[in-house]
Write an enzyme that holds these catalytic residues in place. Structure first.
Site, mmCIF file in Angstrom:
data_model
loop_
_atom_site.group_PDB
_atom_site.id
_atom_site.type_symbol
_atom_site.label_atom_id
_atom_site.label_comp_id
_atom_site.label_asym_id
_atom_site.label_seq_id
_atom_site.Cartn_x
_atom_site.Cartn_y
_atom_site.Cartn_z
ATOM 1 N N LYS A 163 -1.982 12.960 7.906
ATOM 2 C CA LYS A 163 -0.806 12.096 8.124
ATOM 3 C C LYS A 163 0.392 12.846 8.730
ATOM 4 O O LYS A 163 0.417 14.083 8.744
ATOM 5 C CB LYS A 163 -0.411 11.474 6.783
ATOM 6 C CG LYS A 163 -1.472 10.523 6.224
ATOM 7 C CD LYS A 163 -0.957 9.820 4.971
ATOM 8 C CE LYS A 163 -1.993 8.864 4.406
ATOM 9 N NZ LYS A 163 -1.483 8.122 3.236
ATOM 10 N N HIS A 171 -5.292 10.430 4.231
ATOM 11 C CA HIS A 171 -5.923 9.169 3.816
ATOM 12 C C HIS A 171 -7.432 9.378 3.793
ATOM 13 O O HIS A 171 -7.954 10.175 4.570
ATOM 14 C CB HIS A 171 -5.584 8.064 4.828
ATOM 15 C CG HIS A 171 -6.454 6.845 4.702
ATOM 16 N ND1 HIS A 171 -6.193 5.844 3.787
ATOM 17 C CD2 HIS A 171 -7.594 6.480 5.348
ATOM 18 C CE1 HIS A 171 -7.141 4.920 3.890
ATOM 19 N NE2 HIS A 171 -7.997 5.280 4.833
ATOM 20 N N THR A 187 -3.547 9.707 -5.416
ATOM 21 C CA THR A 187 -2.530 9.296 -4.428
ATOM 22 C C THR A 187 -1.234 10.076 -4.610
ATOM 23 O O THR A 187 -0.628 10.533 -3.644
ATOM 24 C CB THR A 187 -2.233 7.781 -4.583
ATOM 25 O OG1 THR A 187 -3.461 7.070 -4.466
ATOM 26 C CG2 THR A 187 -1.264 7.293 -3.524
ATOM 27 N N TYR A 214 -3.108 -0.813 7.663
ATOM 28 C CA TYR A 214 -2.728 -0.930 6.250
ATOM 29 C C TYR A 214 -2.491 -2.389 5.847
ATOM 30 O O TYR A 214 -1.794 -2.650 4.859
ATOM 31 C CB TYR A 214 -1.491 -0.075 5.967
ATOM 32 C CG TYR A 214 -1.816 1.399 5.798
ATOM 33 C CD1 TYR A 214 -2.598 1.841 4.739
ATOM 34 C CD2 TYR A 214 -1.338 2.351 6.688
ATOM 35 C CE1 TYR A 214 -2.913 3.186 4.572
ATOM 36 C CE2 TYR A 214 -1.637 3.701 6.531
ATOM 37 C CZ TYR A 214 -2.433 4.112 5.461
ATOM 38 O OH TYR A 214 -2.733 5.435 5.289
ATOM 39 N N ARG A 254 -4.191 16.988 -1.790
ATOM 40 C CA ARG A 254 -2.850 16.467 -2.085
ATOM 41 C C ARG A 254 -2.095 17.391 -3.043
ATOM 42 O O ARG A 254 -0.875 17.546 -2.909
ATOM 43 C CB ARG A 254 -2.955 15.041 -2.618
ATOM 44 C CG ARG A 254 -3.230 14.049 -1.475
ATOM 45 C CD ARG A 254 -3.632 12.710 -2.006
ATOM 46 N NE ARG A 254 -3.703 11.692 -0.953
ATOM 47 C CZ ARG A 254 -4.355 10.540 -1.103
ATOM 48 N NH1 ARG A 254 -4.990 10.270 -2.237
ATOM 49 N NH2 ARG A 254 -4.365 9.664 -0.118
ATOM 50 N N ARG A 288 -12.986 11.618 -1.421
ATOM 51 C CA ARG A 288 -11.992 11.108 -2.390
ATOM 52 C C ARG A 288 -11.722 12.178 -3.446
ATOM 53 O O ARG A 288 -10.593 12.386 -3.860
ATOM 54 C CB ARG A 288 -12.485 9.822 -3.055
ATOM 55 C CG ARG A 288 -12.770 8.679 -2.089
ATOM 56 C CD ARG A 288 -11.566 7.970 -1.576
ATOM 57 N NE ARG A 288 -10.868 7.196 -2.568
ATOM 58 C CZ ARG A 288 -9.820 6.424 -2.300
ATOM 59 N NH1 ARG A 288 -9.366 6.341 -1.050
ATOM 60 N NH2 ARG A 288 -9.230 5.744 -3.235
ATOM 61 N N ASN A 332 1.737 11.687 1.497
ATOM 62 C CA ASN A 332 0.692 12.347 0.703
ATOM 63 C C ASN A 332 -0.404 12.993 1.546
ATOM 64 O O ASN A 332 -1.540 13.138 1.106
ATOM 65 C CB ASN A 332 0.118 11.374 -0.339
ATOM 66 C CG ASN A 332 -0.592 10.196 0.295
ATOM 67 O OD1 ASN A 332 -0.559 10.037 1.509
ATOM 68 N ND2 ASN A 332 -1.241 9.386 -0.519
ATOM 69 N N PHE A 351 5.947 -1.207 -0.968
ATOM 70 C CA PHE A 351 6.080 0.010 -0.155
ATOM 71 C C PHE A 351 5.561 -0.168 1.272
ATOM 72 O O PHE A 351 5.562 0.776 2.064
ATOM 73 C CB PHE A 351 5.361 1.189 -0.829
ATOM 74 C CG PHE A 351 3.887 0.971 -1.103
ATOM 75 C CD1 PHE A 351 2.937 1.118 -0.102
ATOM 76 C CD2 PHE A 351 3.452 0.610 -2.380
ATOM 77 C CE1 PHE A 351 1.586 0.921 -0.353
ATOM 78 C CE2 PHE A 351 2.098 0.416 -2.645
ATOM 79 C CZ PHE A 351 1.162 0.570 -1.624
ATOM 80 N N GLU A 408 -13.022 1.483 9.420
ATOM 81 C CA GLU A 408 -11.883 2.333 9.798
ATOM 82 C C GLU A 408 -12.271 3.300 10.923
ATOM 83 O O GLU A 408 -11.442 3.627 11.776
ATOM 84 C CB GLU A 408 -11.366 3.084 8.561
ATOM 85 C CG GLU A 408 -10.744 2.134 7.545
ATOM 86 C CD GLU A 408 -10.297 2.817 6.250
ATOM 87 O OE1 GLU A 408 -10.494 4.035 6.097
ATOM 88 O OE2 GLU A 408 -9.736 2.099 5.388
HETATM 89 P P1 CMP Z 1 -3.501 5.989 1.456
HETATM 90 O O1 CMP Z 1 -4.647 6.576 0.722
HETATM 91 O O2 CMP Z 1 -3.414 6.223 2.918
HETATM 92 O O3 CMP Z 1 -3.465 4.400 1.193
HETATM 93 C C1 CMP Z 1 -2.286 3.650 1.132
HETATM 94 C C2 CMP Z 1 -1.056 4.497 1.220
HETATM 95 O O4 CMP Z 1 0.123 3.866 0.748
HETATM 96 C C3 CMP Z 1 -1.194 5.703 0.298
HETATM 97 O O5 CMP Z 1 -2.150 6.586 0.799
HETATM 98 C C4 CMP Z 1 0.225 6.200 0.236
HETATM 99 O O6 CMP Z 1 0.608 6.915 1.414
HETATM 100 C C5 CMP Z 1 0.971 4.875 0.215
HETATM 101 N N1 CMP Z 1 1.305 4.458 -1.161
HETATM 102 C C6 CMP Z 1 0.459 4.046 -2.122
HETATM 103 N N2 CMP Z 1 1.127 3.735 -3.252
HETATM 104 C C7 CMP Z 1 2.431 3.953 -2.983
HETATM 105 C C8 CMP Z 1 3.630 3.807 -3.740
HETATM 106 N N3 CMP Z 1 3.620 3.366 -4.988
HETATM 107 N N4 CMP Z 1 4.794 4.105 -3.144
HETATM 108 C C9 CMP Z 1 4.815 4.539 -1.861
HETATM 109 N N5 CMP Z 1 3.701 4.694 -1.084
HETATM 110 C C10 CMP Z 1 2.527 4.414 -1.646
#
Ligand code: CMP
Length: 142
Positions: A11, A117, A93, A51, A104, A87, A114, A59, A128
């Protein structure tokens, strides 16, 4: 366990802190093989579509803004049981909750920024991967 494929995205926060290469090297060291890769800057429409499942989340707008803030790098990776393996390798996350040694825990800044993905199922990995790559770009992943 046969080799399968999954989709990851390094990212924009990882590019901003010049850690993209380290993240890919970390995954290769864990046995993931790169089958497809590109550096790109997502448009707002692309980020919103990718997304889309999170459209109703509080968010969502911030996530789209972050994902369009700079370059990112989608990759198709190959390994035995690739979806579950990746994963596990990237961790929770929220980096504060991510297991020690995961991508992470090592490289992410926050729950949103983070670093990476990873697809959450074989079906989503295939969908995807097609979102980012053409048939010919996916030939190495067959
Ligand atoms: P990802 O695994 O790419 O899938 C969805 C993304 O949304 C996640 O990683 C984070 O970057 C973001 N995300 C998920 N939960 C939250 C949250 N509570 N607040 C902000 N960003 C979030």
């Amino acid at each position: 366990m046969p080799d399968t494929h999954t989709l990851t995205i390094v990212k924009p926060d990882a590019f901003a802190s010049a850690k993209a290469g380290k993240i890919i090297a970390h995954l290769e060291a864990q046995g993931f093989k790169v089958c497809a890769a590109r550096v790109m800057h997502l448009t707002q429409a692309q980020a919103e579509e990718f997304y889309g499942v999170h459209r109703e989340r509080p968010f969502f707008r911030s996530l789209v803004s972050f994902m369009t803030s700079g370059p990112c790098m989608p990759l198709v990776l190959e390994k035995a049981d690739a979806v579950a393996s990746l994963r596990k390798a990237i961790g929770a996350t929220d980096p504060k909750e991510a297991e020690k040694g995961t991508v992470r825990a090592l490289f992410a800044e926050s729950k949103e920024r983070n670093a990476i993905h990873a697809s959450d199922s074989d079906e989503n990995a295939a969908r995807e991967s097609r979102f980012f790559f053409s048939e010919s770009e996916l030939l190495a992943a067959h």
